[in-house]
Write a protein that holds these residues in place. Sequence first.
Motif, PDB file in Angstrom:
ATOM      1  N   ALA A 237       0.822  -1.217   0.000  1.00  0.00           N
ATOM      2  CA  ALA A 237       0.000   0.000   0.000  1.00  0.00           C
ATOM      3  C   ALA A 237       0.851   1.259   0.000  1.00  0.00           C
ATOM      4  CB  ALA A 237      -0.930  -0.005   1.216  1.00  0.00           C
ATOM      5  N   TRP A 238       2.103   1.151   0.444  1.00  0.00           N
ATOM      6  CA  TRP A 238       2.994   2.309   0.446  1.00  0.00           C
ATOM      7  C   TRP A 238       3.405   2.703  -0.963  1.00  0.00           C
ATOM      8  CZ3 TRP A 238       4.542   5.278   4.595  1.00  0.00           C
ATOM      9  CH2 TRP A 238       4.171   4.811   5.870  1.00  0.00           C
TER      10      TRP A 238
ATOM     11  N   ASN B 259      -1.519  12.477  -1.593  1.00  0.00           N
ATOM     12  CA  ASN B 259      -2.844  11.882  -1.768  1.00  0.00           C
ATOM     13  C   ASN B 259      -3.307  11.290  -0.432  1.00  0.00           C
ATOM     14  OD1 ASN B 259      -5.084  10.295  -2.406  1.00  0.00           O
ATOM     15  ND2 ASN B 259      -4.280   9.779  -4.435  1.00  0.00           N
ATOM     16  N   LEU B 260      -4.275  11.952   0.201  1.00  0.00           N
ATOM     17  CA  LEU B 260      -4.751  11.492   1.504  1.00  0.00           C
ATOM     18  C   LEU B 260      -5.454  10.147   1.410  1.00  0.00           C
ATOM     19  CD1 LEU B 260      -6.073  14.792   3.139  1.00  0.00           C
ATOM     20  CD2 LEU B 260      -3.895  13.631   3.495  1.00  0.00           C
TER      21      LEU B 260
ATOM     22  N   VAL C 127      -4.814   6.913   3.693  1.00  0.00           N
ATOM     23  CA  VAL C 127      -5.863   6.220   4.451  1.00  0.00           C
ATOM     24  C   VAL C 127      -5.814   4.721   4.174  1.00  0.00           C
ATOM     25  CG1 VAL C 127      -8.365   5.920   4.680  1.00  0.00           C
ATOM     26  CG2 VAL C 127      -7.386   8.214   4.638  1.00  0.00           C
ATOM     27  N   VAL C 128      -5.547   4.361   2.910  1.00  0.00           N
ATOM     28  CA  VAL C 128      -5.460   2.938   2.543  1.00  0.00           C
ATOM     29  C   VAL C 128      -4.311   2.270   3.299  1.00  0.00           C
ATOM     30  CG1 VAL C 128      -4.956   1.333   0.668  1.00  0.00           C
ATOM     31  CG2 VAL C 128      -6.544   3.218   0.302  1.00  0.00           C
ATOM     32  N   VAL C 129      -3.172   2.946   3.433  1.00  0.00           N
ATOM     33  CA  VAL C 129      -2.035   2.385   4.166  1.00  0.00           C
ATOM     34  C   VAL C 129      -2.443   2.072   5.609  1.00  0.00           C
ATOM     35  CG1 VAL C 129       0.219   2.919   5.152  1.00  0.00           C
ATOM     36  CG2 VAL C 129      -0.236   3.409   2.754  1.00  0.00           C
TER      37      VAL C 129
ATOM     38  N   ARG D  90      -0.507  12.110   9.621  1.00  0.00           N
ATOM     39  CA  ARG D  90       0.566  11.709  10.533  1.00  0.00           C
ATOM     40  C   ARG D  90       1.429  10.600   9.947  1.00  0.00           C
ATOM     41  NH1 ARG D  90      -0.132  13.725  15.578  1.00  0.00           N
ATOM     42  NH2 ARG D  90       2.105  13.325  15.645  1.00  0.00           N
ATOM     43  N   LEU D  91       1.098  10.173   8.736  1.00  0.00           N
ATOM     44  CA  LEU D  91       1.900   9.154   8.070  1.00  0.00           C
ATOM     45  C   LEU D  91       3.203   9.805   7.599  1.00  0.00           C
ATOM     46  CD1 LEU D  91       1.078   6.188   7.604  1.00  0.00           C
ATOM     47  CD2 LEU D  91       0.684   6.766   5.208  1.00  0.00           C
TER      48      LEU D  91
END
Length: 639
Positions: free
Chosen positions: A115-116, A125-126, A130-132, A429-430
């Motif tokens: 996913a990264w 891309n938020l 979110v998927v990560v 926060r990622l």
Amino acid sequence: MSALNIGARALNANLAALQVIGNNIANVNTPGYSRQNVLQQTSGYQQMGNGFFGKGMEIATVERSHNAYLTREAQMAGSVAAADALRYSRLQALEGAFPLGSGGLGAALNDTLNAWADVSSSPSNLTARVVVIAKGEEFASRLRNTASQLDALSKSTQQQVQGSVDVVNGLAQDLAKVNQKIIETAGDVHTPNDLYDQRDQLLGELSKHIQTSSVANKDGSVSVFVAGSQPLVLGQRANQLAVTPDPADNSRIAVSFVQGGVSTQLPDAALGGGEISGLMNFLNKDLVAVQNQLGRLALASATTVNSQHALGVDLQGNPGQDFFIPPAAALGKTNPANSGTAQVSASVNDPTALMASDYEMRFSAGSVSVVRLSDGDSTSFAVPPTAFNKDGLTFNIDAGAAAVGDRILIRPFEAAARNLQVAIGSPDRLAAASPVMVTPGVSNGGGLSVESLYAVSNSANLTDPVSITFQADGTYVATGLGPGNPPPDNVGPPASYNFKPGEAIVLNGWSLTLRGSPGAGDSFSIDPAPPGSIAQNAGNASAVLALRDRPTFEGVALADGYISLFSDVGTRVQGAKFATQFSAQIATSAETARTNVSGVNLDEEAARLLQYQQAYQASAKFLQIAQSTFDSLLATVGR
């Protein structure tokens, strides 16, 4: 009168033989029944003037067809087969907790890392962020669910052990009662065949639950021993087994022998065979090994991702925080026999060196040995200091002091999968950005291109400006380096490093990968990433993505960690399947050999039935003739 007596005894003996044959036929399908036979013997003789005349025959006794050696062999083989079969059954249930395909842990781990890739392509891309987080949550959830299944399997297996122990205690009581009945018949010259069959049947049932050895007593009873020398049954007195918490680890159970209120723990290896042995081997070997591998997968994955995530920068410009909630340090479990007060713990220092095992710290004068329990590997350390590194773990003496002979169990992987959760809740926060950036020289004329740049360690010189300049011979010179870097490959002057396209250049705590062929004078500058570049900086996202190929599980890549776990489970299942088939075959052969001696054969009984029927008819005819002769004699004398 002698002829009448001979005829009467023959008639009664053949009738008794027919009754025994009928009893054999009636019990052809009765478990544990041994074929019975009438033993006949001559009634002696009498001397008359013209020779010695026999007095006919009489019944000596009724005996059962029995071979003690074959019976014992069948019990022993059945005990081993029962242990193997139940262990195989439990391992099949364990295998069900580790599915392959999209529903498995392997897919969840790979989805989390893969996913990264979208964040690396579009760091602002938020939705990708979110998927990560969602994929990380799914991976943690599957780990928790799998750990929960293993906990449930452990609990149900412990209940099975308790049930089997209860059956053993009941059989021991029944065997003691049968012994009492046999002792009461000890003065009789005849054998209580049905009681002996009942006793052997109980011994056979007992052996299915726990391997036993038996000693025949002079009074006809048997004494039964378990775990080598523990007397479960002594004549007409029965002792008991009990399921107790393992004193070294209250989360586990142990089987203990109880006599006179005193409990003695039985080592698993001493149980030998039977269902209890199979269950305890599964609990304390197979299940523990798999739980450790699952915990290692969770602990290594969480620690590796957390370490890399902490080296990045989030959208707010803050250093990266933990992606997963860090697993707590594993606390040691002190042995009840310890006289010291030491409290110990274990935490991860190198996730790539972890070994899936429990450990035990064993203290001696001035030193401590850290023993890996999976294979017995031991490493000795001097005390002080109070921290010791082994297999990617740091073992700490947190408080107190150990006494000579103290032992402390540490299970570093026990709760790792059970408690794993994602710490990041907000996509901004990622930490996808790298704290450093690379700028190619404006006059570069070679074919070099930047593949990636990201931090690999929290070096004090991480953001120091560094310049890399390539020489005509293809080597490069690095300026601005801090201490702790590898020495140059070439002394020079100038001192330079060798370059290989696609091979990472690791300096000052960052890793730079270049592709292509350098030209003389080509240069690259590594500087702190400016705040305005964070939204388009995906260096740390690329670093997390690169973790997929990092050797983590004894040389196996992080992304393939589940494969080694599932392979171990599959190997155990296949080994147990083979052992079950093999021991079942041996048990069947042993039981067949016993049955050939003791079992009822209807064809044989039919032949014997005809034989004794003819003998009975002949005896009756002889008695009729003797009676007629006697009557004629009386009639003659009466005249």
